[in-house]
Scaffold this active site. Structure first.
Site, PDB file in Angstrom:
ATOM      1  N   ASP A 158       2.373   1.789  -3.418  1.00  0.00           N
ATOM      2  CA  ASP A 158       1.322   2.266  -4.312  1.00  0.00           C
ATOM      3  C   ASP A 158       1.057   3.748  -4.060  1.00  0.00           C
ATOM      4  OD1 ASP A 158      -0.871   1.916  -6.236  1.00  0.00           O
ATOM      5  OD2 ASP A 158      -2.168   2.187  -4.482  1.00  0.00           O
ATOM      6  N   HIS A 191       0.836  -1.203   0.000  1.00  0.00           N
ATOM      7  CA  HIS A 191       0.000   0.000   0.000  1.00  0.00           C
ATOM      8  C   HIS A 191       0.872   1.255   0.000  1.00  0.00           C
ATOM      9  CE1 HIS A 191      -3.270   2.736   0.894  1.00  0.00           C
ATOM     10  NE2 HIS A 191      -2.636   3.138   1.973  1.00  0.00           N
TER      11      HIS A 191
END
Length: 110
Positions: free
Chosen positions: A82, A79
Site C-alpha cells: 500500500d 502495508h
C-alpha cells in the site's frame, strides 16, 4: 516472541523508500509552488531514486514467488505494498502539479 517475518528486510525497504519517495514528491510540489522549478525537478528525480530502491526490494520477493518460494501473507507486507503504490501515485501526480505550476508561471510572465 522473536519470530522473524519472512522478507522483513525487503518489506521494510518498501515502506522506508516508499515514504521517502512520497516525501520528496511533496517537497517537489513545495518548490514548484515557490517557482523554483529546478529544485522541484531535482526532488522528483530523488523520488524516482527512492522508488527504484523500493522496486529492487520488491523484485527479490517477486522472484522468489515465481520460483515457488511462497511468502505467507502478512499485514506488514500488505502495508508495504500500500505504501509503495501510494508513493508511486503521489509521485506521478506531483509531476503533473509541477507542470501546472510551471505553465501558470509561464503565462504570468508574458
Amino acid at each position: 516472541m522473536d519470530e522473524e517475518i519472512p522478507n522483513q528486510e525487503a518489506i521494510m525497504g518498501l515502506i522506508i523508500n516508499g515514504g521517502n519517495a512520497k516525501g520528496s514528491s511533496f517537497e517537489a510540489i513545495e518548490y514548484a509552488k515557490k517557482g523554483d522549478f529546478d529544485h522541484a525537478r531535482d526532488k522528483l528525480k530523488e523520488a524516482d531514486d527512492f522508488l527504484s530502491k523500493a522496486h529492487n526490494s520488491q523484485t527479490g520477493m517477486l522472484t522468489n514467488e515465481a520460483n515457488g518460494i511462497h511468502t505467507p501473507l502478512s499485514l506488514l507486507g500488505v502495508h508495504a505494498q500500500d505504501h509503495i503504490m501510494t508513493a508511486i501515485t503521489f509521485r506521478d501526480l506531483a509531476s503533473e502539479i509541477i507542470d501546472l505550476y510551471a505553465l501558470i508561471d509561464q503565462k504570468l510572465r508574458k
